[in-house]
Design a protein around this motif. Structure first.
Motif, mmCIF file in Angstrom:
data_model
loop_
_atom_site.group_PDB
_atom_site.id
_atom_site.type_symbol
_atom_site.label_atom_id
_atom_site.label_comp_id
_atom_site.label_asym_id
_atom_site.label_seq_id
_atom_site.Cartn_x
_atom_site.Cartn_y
_atom_site.Cartn_z
ATOM 1 N N GLY A 24 0.827 -1.195 0.000
ATOM 2 C CA GLY A 24 0.000 0.000 0.000
ATOM 3 C C GLY A 24 0.860 1.242 0.000
ATOM 4 O O GLY A 24 2.081 1.176 0.151
ATOM 5 N N ASN A 27 -1.821 7.569 1.400
ATOM 6 C CA ASN A 27 -2.486 8.528 0.535
ATOM 7 C C ASN A 27 -2.704 9.846 1.256
ATOM 8 O O ASN A 27 -2.631 10.914 0.665
ATOM 9 N N LYS A 28 -2.973 9.747 2.578
ATOM 10 C CA LYS A 28 -3.244 10.922 3.401
ATOM 11 C C LYS A 28 -2.774 10.613 4.816
ATOM 12 O O LYS A 28 -2.917 9.495 5.288
ATOM 13 N N THR A 33 -4.932 7.480 5.674
ATOM 14 C CA THR A 33 -5.600 6.714 4.628
ATOM 15 C C THR A 33 -4.527 6.011 3.808
ATOM 16 O O THR A 33 -3.558 6.641 3.384
ATOM 17 N N GLU A 35 -3.834 3.567 0.436
ATOM 18 C CA GLU A 35 -4.365 3.031 -0.807
ATOM 19 C C GLU A 35 -3.688 1.692 -1.071
ATOM 20 O O GLU A 35 -2.462 1.625 -1.203
ATOM 21 N N ASN A 41 -7.378 -0.857 -6.219
ATOM 22 C CA ASN A 41 -6.813 0.354 -5.611
ATOM 23 C C ASN A 41 -7.715 0.887 -4.501
ATOM 24 O O ASN A 41 -7.990 2.076 -4.400
ATOM 25 N N GLN A 42 -8.159 -0.005 -3.651
ATOM 26 C CA GLN A 42 -9.035 0.318 -2.526
ATOM 27 C C GLN A 42 -8.317 1.204 -1.524
ATOM 28 O O GLN A 42 -7.150 1.028 -1.239
ATOM 29 N N ARG A 43 -9.059 2.155 -0.939
ATOM 30 C CA ARG A 43 -8.528 3.014 0.121
ATOM 31 C C ARG A 43 -9.053 2.526 1.457
ATOM 32 O O ARG A 43 -10.234 2.248 1.601
ATOM 33 N N SER A 45 -9.416 3.419 5.490
ATOM 34 C CA SER A 45 -9.429 4.570 6.395
ATOM 35 C C SER A 45 -8.804 4.224 7.739
ATOM 36 O O SER A 45 -8.657 3.058 8.109
ATOM 37 N N LYS A 79 3.072 10.916 3.856
ATOM 38 C CA LYS A 79 2.426 10.777 2.553
ATOM 39 C C LYS A 79 3.401 10.144 1.565
ATOM 40 O O LYS A 79 4.585 10.466 1.543
#
Length: 100
Positions: A24, A27-28, A33, A35, A41-43, A45, A79
């Motif tokens: 992975g 992403n944030k 988060t 990805e 490409n599931q995110r 949380s 990130k």
């Protein structure tokens, strides 16, 4: 059977049904988060993520020349960090194993 040659192969050989191993990318950072780098490409949380202590910032109290000081070890995920993630309970929970 050939010996495992990567961390991913070693962990996959130890997993049971209902678990999976993914790469992975962060992403944030806030809220965290990830990805997953698979077909969808599931995110994922922050509510579904388990982040081990070695991947967090941590304060330590140290004694320097008789004076207590607080130092911070900055090791939190950033990130675009690449991580290995273990999916647990058919994707209801995800454990971040470490950085790649």
């Amino acid at each position: 059977m050939m010996p495992a040659t990567s961390i991913k192969q070693i962990i996959q050989s130890c997993t049971t049904e209902g678990t999976g191993l993914f790469y992975g990318r962060v992403n944030k950072v806030s809220p965290l988060t990830i990805e997953l780098q698979n077909d969808s490409n599931q995110r994922v949380s922050e509510a579904l993520l388990i982040v081990p202590e070695h991947l967090k910032d941590k304060d330590y109290i140290v004694n320097i020349n008789g004076e207590e000081k607080i130092i911070t070890l900055k090791n939190a995920l950033q990130k675009n960090d690449n991580v290995i993630i273990l999916s647990i309970n058919n994707g209801n929970l995800y454990l971040i194993v470490g950085r790649v």
